[in-house]
Design a protein around this motif. Structure first.
Motif, PDB file in Angstrom:
ATOM      1  N   MET A   1       0.824  -1.223   0.000  1.00  0.00           N
ATOM      2  CA  MET A   1       0.000   0.000   0.000  1.00  0.00           C
ATOM      3  C   MET A   1       0.856   1.270   0.000  1.00  0.00           C
ATOM      4  SD  MET A   1      -3.089   1.089  -0.064  1.00  0.00           S
ATOM      5  CE  MET A   1      -4.322  -0.025   0.551  1.00  0.00           C
ATOM      6  N   GLU A   2       2.051   1.135   0.619  1.00  0.00           N
ATOM      7  CA  GLU A   2       2.915   2.303   0.665  1.00  0.00           C
ATOM      8  C   GLU A   2       3.241   2.785  -0.752  1.00  0.00           C
ATOM      9  OE1 GLU A   2       6.115   1.931   3.360  1.00  0.00           O
ATOM     10  OE2 GLU A   2       6.639   4.056   3.179  1.00  0.00           O
ATOM     11  N   SER A   3       3.341   1.840  -1.687  1.00  0.00           N
ATOM     12  CA  SER A   3       3.664   2.241  -3.053  1.00  0.00           C
ATOM     13  C   SER A   3       2.504   3.039  -3.662  1.00  0.00           C
ATOM     14  CB  SER A   3       3.972   1.014  -3.904  1.00  0.00           C
ATOM     15  OG  SER A   3       2.823   0.232  -3.971  1.00  0.00           O
ATOM     16  N   PHE A   4       1.277   2.721  -3.250  1.00  0.00           N
ATOM     17  CA  PHE A   4       0.128   3.502  -3.716  1.00  0.00           C
ATOM     18  C   PHE A   4       0.244   4.942  -3.219  1.00  0.00           C
ATOM     19  CE2 PHE A   4      -2.994   0.767  -5.722  1.00  0.00           C
ATOM     20  CZ  PHE A   4      -2.444  -0.493  -5.489  1.00  0.00           C
ATOM     21  N   TRP A   5       0.641   5.047  -1.934  1.00  0.00           N
ATOM     22  CA  TRP A   5       0.779   6.374  -1.353  1.00  0.00           C
ATOM     23  C   TRP A   5       1.827   7.182  -2.129  1.00  0.00           C
ATOM     24  CZ3 TRP A   5      -0.800  10.534   0.502  1.00  0.00           C
ATOM     25  CH2 TRP A   5       0.014  11.433   1.186  1.00  0.00           C
ATOM     26  N   LYS A   6       2.901   6.496  -2.493  1.00  0.00           N
ATOM     27  CA  LYS A   6       3.950   7.196  -3.257  1.00  0.00           C
ATOM     28  C   LYS A   6       3.374   7.699  -4.570  1.00  0.00           C
ATOM     29  CE  LYS A   6       8.061   5.228  -1.195  1.00  0.00           C
ATOM     30  NZ  LYS A   6       8.824   4.009  -1.136  1.00  0.00           N
ATOM     31  N   LYS A   7       2.536   6.877  -5.188  1.00  0.00           N
ATOM     32  CA  LYS A   7       1.934   7.285  -6.466  1.00  0.00           C
ATOM     33  C   LYS A   7       1.009   8.491  -6.271  1.00  0.00           C
ATOM     34  CE  LYS A   7       1.981   2.930  -8.897  1.00  0.00           C
ATOM     35  NZ  LYS A   7       1.284   1.692  -9.075  1.00  0.00           N
ATOM     36  N   VAL A   8       0.231   8.417  -5.193  1.00  0.00           N
ATOM     37  CA  VAL A   8      -0.692   9.526  -4.922  1.00  0.00           C
ATOM     38  C   VAL A   8       0.103  10.808  -4.705  1.00  0.00           C
ATOM     39  CG1 VAL A   8      -2.336  10.426  -3.210  1.00  0.00           C
ATOM     40  CG2 VAL A   8      -2.536   8.076  -4.012  1.00  0.00           C
ATOM     41  N   LYS A   9       1.194  10.677  -3.962  1.00  0.00           N
ATOM     42  CA  LYS A   9       2.019  11.855  -3.686  1.00  0.00           C
ATOM     43  C   LYS A   9       2.577  12.450  -4.980  1.00  0.00           C
ATOM     44  CE  LYS A   9       4.447  12.658   0.525  1.00  0.00           C
ATOM     45  NZ  LYS A   9       5.551  12.351   1.413  1.00  0.00           N
ATOM     46  N   LEU A  10       3.042  11.564  -5.843  1.00  0.00           N
ATOM     47  CA  LEU A  10       3.609  12.051  -7.116  1.00  0.00           C
ATOM     48  C   LEU A  10       2.557  12.800  -7.926  1.00  0.00           C
ATOM     49  CD1 LEU A  10       5.903   9.210  -8.473  1.00  0.00           C
ATOM     50  CD2 LEU A  10       6.549  11.529  -7.806  1.00  0.00           C
ATOM     51  N   LYS A  11       1.359  12.257  -7.891  1.00  0.00           N
ATOM     52  CA  LYS A  11       0.265  12.891  -8.630  1.00  0.00           C
ATOM     53  C   LYS A  11      -0.002  14.280  -8.054  1.00  0.00           C
ATOM     54  CE  LYS A  11      -3.338  11.442 -11.446  1.00  0.00           C
ATOM     55  NZ  LYS A  11      -4.541  10.662 -11.310  1.00  0.00           N
ATOM     56  N   MET A  12      -0.022  14.339  -6.741  1.00  0.00           N
ATOM     57  CA  MET A  12      -0.286  15.613  -6.074  1.00  0.00           C
ATOM     58  C   MET A  12       0.794  16.628  -6.401  1.00  0.00           C
ATOM     59  SD  MET A  12      -2.856  14.699  -4.585  1.00  0.00           S
ATOM     60  CE  MET A  12      -3.084  16.350  -4.103  1.00  0.00           C
ATOM     61  N   LYS A  13       2.007  16.153  -6.488  1.00  0.00           N
ATOM     62  CA  LYS A  13       3.130  17.033  -6.756  1.00  0.00           C
ATOM     63  C   LYS A  13       2.929  17.711  -8.107  1.00  0.00           C
ATOM     64  CE  LYS A  13       8.005  17.144  -5.961  1.00  0.00           C
ATOM     65  NZ  LYS A  13       9.230  16.449  -5.820  1.00  0.00           N
ATOM     66  N   ASP A  14       2.361  16.958  -8.997  1.00  0.00           N
ATOM     67  CA  ASP A  14       2.105  17.470 -10.324  1.00  0.00           C
ATOM     68  C   ASP A  14       1.017  18.530 -10.339  1.00  0.00           C
ATOM     69  OD1 ASP A  14       3.542  16.718 -12.451  1.00  0.00           O
ATOM     70  OD2 ASP A  14       1.840  15.736 -13.451  1.00  0.00           O
ATOM     71  N   PHE A  15       0.001  18.262  -9.533  1.00  0.00           N
ATOM     72  CA  PHE A  15      -1.165  19.137  -9.492  1.00  0.00           C
ATOM     73  C   PHE A  15      -0.899  20.456  -8.787  1.00  0.00           C
ATOM     74  CE2 PHE A  15      -4.595  15.683  -9.684  1.00  0.00           C
ATOM     75  CZ  PHE A  15      -5.060  16.140 -10.899  1.00  0.00           C
ATOM     76  N   LEU A  16      -0.214  20.317  -7.642  1.00  0.00           N
ATOM     77  CA  LEU A  16      -0.187  21.441  -6.714  1.00  0.00           C
ATOM     78  C   LEU A  16       0.931  22.416  -6.998  1.00  0.00           C
ATOM     79  CD1 LEU A  16      -0.695  19.471  -3.402  1.00  0.00           C
ATOM     80  CD2 LEU A  16      -2.293  21.069  -4.412  1.00  0.00           C
ATOM     81  N   PRO A  17       0.713  23.686  -6.631  1.00  0.00           N
ATOM     82  CA  PRO A  17       1.823  24.616  -6.675  1.00  0.00           C
ATOM     83  C   PRO A  17       2.919  24.075  -5.765  1.00  0.00           C
ATOM     84  CG  PRO A  17      -0.221  25.752  -6.144  1.00  0.00           C
ATOM     85  CD  PRO A  17      -0.512  24.289  -6.131  1.00  0.00           C
ATOM     86  N   ASP A  18       4.139  24.334  -6.196  1.00  0.00           N
ATOM     87  CA  ASP A  18       5.276  23.777  -5.476  1.00  0.00           C
ATOM     88  C   ASP A  18       5.248  24.054  -3.975  1.00  0.00           C
ATOM     89  OD1 ASP A  18       7.518  22.276  -6.138  1.00  0.00           O
ATOM     90  OD2 ASP A  18       8.766  23.976  -5.520  1.00  0.00           O
ATOM     91  N   HIS A  19       4.977  25.336  -3.643  1.00  0.00           N
ATOM     92  CA  HIS A  19       5.038  25.715  -2.227  1.00  0.00           C
ATOM     93  C   HIS A  19       3.959  24.983  -1.421  1.00  0.00           C
ATOM     94  CE1 HIS A  19       2.351  28.559  -4.165  1.00  0.00           C
ATOM     95  NE2 HIS A  19       1.738  28.699  -3.031  1.00  0.00           N
ATOM     96  N   SER A  20       2.796  24.743  -2.041  1.00  0.00           N
ATOM     97  CA  SER A  20       1.721  24.055  -1.305  1.00  0.00           C
ATOM     98  C   SER A  20       2.101  22.613  -1.061  1.00  0.00           C
ATOM     99  CB  SER A  20       0.421  24.049  -2.106  1.00  0.00           C
ATOM    100  OG  SER A  20       0.106  25.327  -2.457  1.00  0.00           O
ATOM    101  N   TYR A  21       2.684  22.014  -2.096  1.00  0.00           N
ATOM    102  CA  TYR A  21       3.072  20.625  -1.939  1.00  0.00           C
ATOM    103  C   TYR A  21       4.101  20.494  -0.823  1.00  0.00           C
ATOM    104  CZ  TYR A  21       4.933  16.013  -2.673  1.00  0.00           C
ATOM    105  OH  TYR A  21       5.334  14.724  -2.456  1.00  0.00           O
TER     106      TYR A  21
END
Ligand SMILES: Nc1ncnc2c1ncn2[C@@H]1O[C@H](COP(=O)(O)OP(=O)(O)OP(=O)(O)O)[C@@H](O)[C@H]1O
Length: 469
Positions: A1-21
């Motif tokens: 499941m941790e690998s899923f979390w890593k994927k979610v995080k990567l996706k978020m990194k893409d979406f969010l402004p850098d400072h928010s991430y």
């Protein structure tokens, strides 16, 4: 499941402004998962609250997108002392910690400077809709002769732009409902299921996000985000872009894309597009492409109507004569009316007193006393004293450096501490209001660059706030 979390995080990194991430999601760690329940840990309670309020639903959706149906996230705090109680089940869990009594502030209005404290994360699609203030809907907006055109134009845009206009520019002094109406358009789109791709962003956030994207080689995803993933763009405090030519160029191009694609665009600012100094012609013309509507200060009748509506939304009955009194005394803007109303309600409830004119008078005396204490003249004489310049030089046409800096600072302070419209402030310094805007931006820029400048400003704030009337 941790690998899923890593994927979610990567996706978020893409979406969010850098400072928010970096500020909010970067520090979150995966703890454990059991069936559909994923436990994550946040660095502190503040961050947990922020994640819960702004990102939780989106995170759950991302997990669901990866095939974990009905994913539910539990948030806990890293701290080793963290007890079981600190694990929260997202939005559904009630806070158990008693909150400090939050007294409403009495000041007439929040500072009218272009917003400096805008929330990180504004304008990211992940946050869609959740950043819009809940109460900023059309049904909560009181229409008066000062705002009927702006209201109709906003509603018409929200309902599909029957007049063919895809863009609207709302202009007014502070606290008169620009944010309320522009966000109402966003709510309308989301609540009617038209789209949830509503981007709410201040010009300052847009700029910061672009600069950060440039620095981190992510400019293409920044462009793609605004140009292709947005159906409704709400861009506030447009005057902040004054002098920022790279952002202006990028925004002008983005607007071309969005206009071509017939998306809805709502801009707001304290000045007409044509009056914003150091703004390139391409952007000015795009900002003026749709309707440009002004919200004026409400008249007495409208102020009473607004107060009645707002009082009706609370639980404390407010006598008509008190509403009339508040409407008579608080003439500048709606934020000021709200402050007066909440001040009266708070005082009555805290002291157990009856709401009447005397109570209202005592609340307003604090507001007007603090307003009276700080005037443009007080500021001018204080700045002259501190910089050892004569007042005649401060307001003269001279562009000598030794006068320009104190002049800009005095204008900035006048904007921060008085309710005077910028035009009037400009006039007090024998300047056009475009120069006043320029001065404010210059001071803000200097504060961002130099710590010593900030210290100097803090020193002046203290001086002003403790100056005798
Ligand atoms: N006509 C109105 N009816 C009801 N509430 C209003 C109205 N106009 C403004 N308000 C309320 O007054 C407060 C200030 O309004 P808002 O933030 O929209 O002002 P603004 O013009 O965007 O100010 P600023 O330029 O300082 O950002 C908000 O709480 C808003 O709901």
């Amino acid at each position: 499941m941790e690998s899923f979390w890593k994927k979610v995080k990567l996706k978020m990194k893409d979406f969010l402004p850098d400072h928010s991430y970096r500020m909010w999601l970067g520090p979150i760690e995966f703890v454990a998962a059991q069936e559909n329940i994923i436990t994550l840990s946040c660095p502190n309670t503040f961050s947990r609250r922020r994640i819960k309020e702004h990102y939780l639903a989106g995170l759950e959706k991302e997990f669901q997108g990866l095939g974990i149906e009905d994913a539910v996230i539990h948030l806990q705090v890293h701290d080793s002392k963290t007890s079981r109680q600190s694990v929260e089940k997202g939005r559904k869990t009630k806070k158990s910690t008693p909150q400090p009594l939050d007294l409403p502030s009495i000041p007439a209005a929040r500072p009218r400077l272009p917003r400096q404290l805008s929330l990180p994360g504004l304008g990211n699609p992940f946050d869609t809709g959740r950043l819009l203030k809940k109460s900023y809907t059309f049904d909560k907006f009181v229409v008066g002769s000062n705002s009927d055109f702006a209201y109709s134009a906003s509603l018409s845009l929200a309902q599909g732009g029957a007049n063919g206009n895809g863009a609207l520019y709302l202009v007014s002094d502070t606290g008169l409902g620009k944010s309320h109406l522009s966000q109402a358009v966003g709510h309308h789109a989301i609540n009617r299921g038209v789209t949830d791709k509503v981007f709410y962003v201040t010009a300052e956030d847009f700029t910061n996000e672009m600069v950060s994207a440039l620095k981190n080689n992510r400019i293409n995803s920044f462009k793609e985000k605004y140009r292709t993933r947005c159906d409704v763009l709400i861009l506030e405090d447009v005057h902040f872009l004054s002098g920022k030519s790279a952002t202006q160029n990028e925004l002008a191009m983005t607007l071309d894309y969005l206009l071509d694609a017939e998306k809805k665009l709502i801009f707001s600012g304290c000045y007409l597009p044509g009056d914003i100094p150091k703004m390139n012609e391409q952007l000015k013309s795009r900002l003026s492409l749709g309707l440009v509507t002004r919200i004026e200060t409400p008249d007495f009748k409208t102020r009473v109507k607004i107060l009645r509506k707002k009082a009706g939304m609370g639980n404390t009955p407010m006598p008509g004569e008190v509403l009339d009194y508040l409407a008579q005394e608080l003439c500048d803007n709606v934020r000021q009316l709200e402050s007066g109303l909440s001040g009266v309600t708070a005082k009555a409830s805290l002291l157990g007193e009856k709401i009447d004119i005397d109570l209202a008078r005592s609340v307003l005396s604090n507001i007007s006393r603090s307003k009276k204490q700080i005037t443009v003249d007080t500021i001018k004489s204080l700045v002259c004293k501190e910089f050892s310049v004569a007042e005649a030089d401060l307001v003269s046409a001279s562009r000598k450096r030794k006068y320009v800096q104190p002049r800009q600072i005095a204008i900035y302070l006048a904007r921060k501490y008085t309710d005077q419209p910028l035009k009037k402030i400009g006039r007090s310094f024998n300047r056009y209001h475009a120069t006043a805007i320029y001065s404010i931006n210059a001071v803000e820029k200097a504060m961002k660059k130099q710590g010593s400048y900030v210290e100097q400003m803090n020193y002046l704030y203290k001086k002003i706030e403790t100056a005798k009337a």
